[in-house]
Write a protein that holds these residues in place. Structure first.
Motif, PDB file in Angstrom:
ATOM      1  N   MET A 146       0.833  -1.201   0.000  1.00  0.00           N
ATOM      2  CA  MET A 146       0.000   0.000   0.000  1.00  0.00           C
ATOM      3  C   MET A 146       0.868   1.252   0.000  1.00  0.00           C
ATOM      4  N   GLN A 147       0.277   2.336  -0.494  1.00  0.00           N
ATOM      5  CA  GLN A 147       0.928   3.643  -0.460  1.00  0.00           C
ATOM      6  C   GLN A 147       0.298   4.475   0.654  1.00  0.00           C
ATOM      7  N   LEU A 148       1.096   5.292   1.306  1.00  0.00           N
ATOM      8  CA  LEU A 148       0.594   6.217   2.321  1.00  0.00           C
ATOM      9  C   LEU A 148       0.641   7.632   1.762  1.00  0.00           C
ATOM     10  N   VAL A 149      -0.460   8.347   1.927  1.00  0.00           N
ATOM     11  CA  VAL A 149      -0.500   9.763   1.572  1.00  0.00           C
ATOM     12  C   VAL A 149      -0.779  10.535   2.857  1.00  0.00           C
ATOM     13  N   ALA A 150       0.157  11.391   3.270  1.00  0.00           N
ATOM     14  CA  ALA A 150       0.052  12.098   4.545  1.00  0.00           C
ATOM     15  C   ALA A 150       0.001  13.601   4.349  1.00  0.00           C
ATOM     16  N   ILE A 151      -0.703  14.274   5.231  1.00  0.00           N
ATOM     17  CA  ILE A 151      -0.875  15.719   5.099  1.00  0.00           C
ATOM     18  C   ILE A 151       0.371  16.489   5.513  1.00  0.00           C
ATOM     19  N   SER A 152       1.253  15.851   6.277  1.00  0.00           N
ATOM     20  CA  SER A 152       2.469  16.529   6.738  1.00  0.00           C
ATOM     21  C   SER A 152       3.568  15.508   7.006  1.00  0.00           C
ATOM     22  N   GLU A 153       4.781  16.000   7.156  1.00  0.00           N
ATOM     23  CA  GLU A 153       5.905  15.128   7.493  1.00  0.00           C
ATOM     24  C   GLU A 153       5.694  14.481   8.857  1.00  0.00           C
ATOM     25  N   ARG A 154       5.119  15.227   9.783  1.00  0.00           N
ATOM     26  CA  ARG A 154       4.866  14.681  11.124  1.00  0.00           C
ATOM     27  C   ARG A 154       3.858  13.539  11.069  1.00  0.00           C
ATOM     28  N   ALA A 155       2.816  13.716  10.271  1.00  0.00           N
ATOM     29  CA  ALA A 155       1.816  12.651  10.131  1.00  0.00           C
ATOM     30  C   ALA A 155       2.437  11.431   9.472  1.00  0.00           C
ATOM     31  N   PRO A 197      -0.258  21.644   3.489  1.00  0.00           N
ATOM     32  CA  PRO A 197      -1.085  20.976   4.507  1.00  0.00           C
ATOM     33  C   PRO A 197      -2.549  21.406   4.439  1.00  0.00           C
ATOM     34  N   SER A 198      -3.227  21.016   3.391  1.00  0.00           N
ATOM     35  CA  SER A 198      -4.621  21.417   3.178  1.00  0.00           C
ATOM     36  C   SER A 198      -5.350  20.321   2.417  1.00  0.00           C
ATOM     37  N   ALA A 199      -6.670  20.459   2.332  1.00  0.00           N
ATOM     38  CA  ALA A 199      -7.454  19.500   1.564  1.00  0.00           C
ATOM     39  C   ALA A 199      -7.022  19.501   0.103  1.00  0.00           C
ATOM     40  N   GLU A 200      -6.751  20.692  -0.421  1.00  0.00           N
ATOM     41  CA  GLU A 200      -6.308  20.803  -1.811  1.00  0.00           C
ATOM     42  C   GLU A 200      -4.969  20.102  -2.011  1.00  0.00           C
ATOM     43  N   GLY A 201      -4.074  20.280  -1.040  1.00  0.00           N
ATOM     44  CA  GLY A 201      -2.770  19.629  -1.121  1.00  0.00           C
ATOM     45  C   GLY A 201      -2.888  18.118  -1.080  1.00  0.00           C
ATOM     46  N   MET A 202      -3.828  17.616  -0.268  1.00  0.00           N
ATOM     47  CA  MET A 202      -4.025  16.172  -0.185  1.00  0.00           C
ATOM     48  C   MET A 202      -4.606  15.616  -1.477  1.00  0.00           C
ATOM     49  N   ARG A 257      -3.852  12.233  -6.146  1.00  0.00           N
ATOM     50  CA  ARG A 257      -3.866  12.090  -7.598  1.00  0.00           C
ATOM     51  C   ARG A 257      -2.495  11.681  -8.114  1.00  0.00           C
ATOM     52  N   ALA A 258      -1.452  12.261  -7.540  1.00  0.00           N
ATOM     53  CA  ALA A 258      -0.099  11.922  -7.971  1.00  0.00           C
ATOM     54  C   ALA A 258       0.247  10.473  -7.610  1.00  0.00           C
ATOM     55  N   THR A 259      -0.294   9.987  -6.507  1.00  0.00           N
ATOM     56  CA  THR A 259      -0.004   8.634  -6.065  1.00  0.00           C
ATOM     57  C   THR A 259      -0.783   7.588  -6.858  1.00  0.00           C
TER      58      THR A 259
END
Length: 223
Positions: free
Chosen positions: A181-190, A208-213, A218-220
């Protein structure tokens, strides 16, 4: 978010919603005496304020675009810091009018940093009121079963806390085949909080926003 993803990637994604926290109201009074502006670090804070107070004449400064949008939908004059809590602190410092009153941070019980403390350290009058708590919820049995069978291509975490709860959920049952699986995180800390699960790949949102996620997802998955 799920609807946004389906619109962005029609026919190519089937989002599964698995909340690990539940927002519960805290019985706090909102004292608006002498407040020059409201500070919001989450849309939940906005919703709780709008539900409890009829006041819409106090401007507010919000951590990001989504929170500002929710504030505007509730009739508040909102400005976005377009970032995280540190960006909001910077916006508040630049907007502060000495002698015009204090900033009031309306927030949840758990927070990653100390916004009010940062402002006070810079001579900005500020105080806070806790309006809600984000209580842990167990991972849904169906979602756990699908992850155990390796039916998930990617997992998203929108906070450090939910990442930690995901790790706890994995330890409390059959190990998941997360290397597939791939992980998509909102920040480095997450991302760091979820690292013990051993995902096959990790992508951190550039913002760190909904748009960024959405962009990171999409990139993942859009490869």
């Amino acid at each position: 978010m799920a609807e946004t993803l389906e619109q962005a990637m029609p026919g190519r994604i089937a989002p599964v919603i698995a909340p690990l926290i539940e927002v519960v109201s805290e019985p706090a009074d909102i004292d608006l005496d002498g407040v020059q502006a409201l500070l919001f670090t989450s849309a939940n804070g906005v919703v709780e304020f709008a539900r409890r107070s009829p006041r819409r004449d106090i401007p507010c400064l919000c951590v990001g675009a989504r929170t500002a949008t929710v504030a505007a939908q509730h009739g508040l004059a909102a400005e976005s810091a377009d970032g995280d809590a540190s960006n909001l602190a910077g916006l508040a410092m630049s907007a502060f009018l000495p002698g015009a009153g204090t900033f009031l941070h309306l927030r949840g019980r758990d927070q990653a940093g100390d916004l009010v403390g940062a402002l006070l350290a810079e001579g900005v009058e500020a105080r806070e009121t806790i309006l809600y708590a984000a209580e842990p919820r167990p991972l849904a049995a169906e979602v756990r079963a699908r992850m155990t069978r390796g039916e998930m291509d990617a997992v998203t975490v929108f906070s450090t806390r939910t990442a930690s709860l995901l790790v706890a959920a994995a330890r409390d049952g059959v190990p998941w085949p997360t290397k597939h699986m791939q992980l998509v995180a909102i920040s480095e800390r997450a991302a760091a909080a979820a690292h013990p699960l051993g995902f096959g790949g990790i992508r951190v949102a550039t913002h760190p926003s909904a748009e960024g996620m959405v962009k990171a997802i999409r990139a993942t998955l859009g490869r």
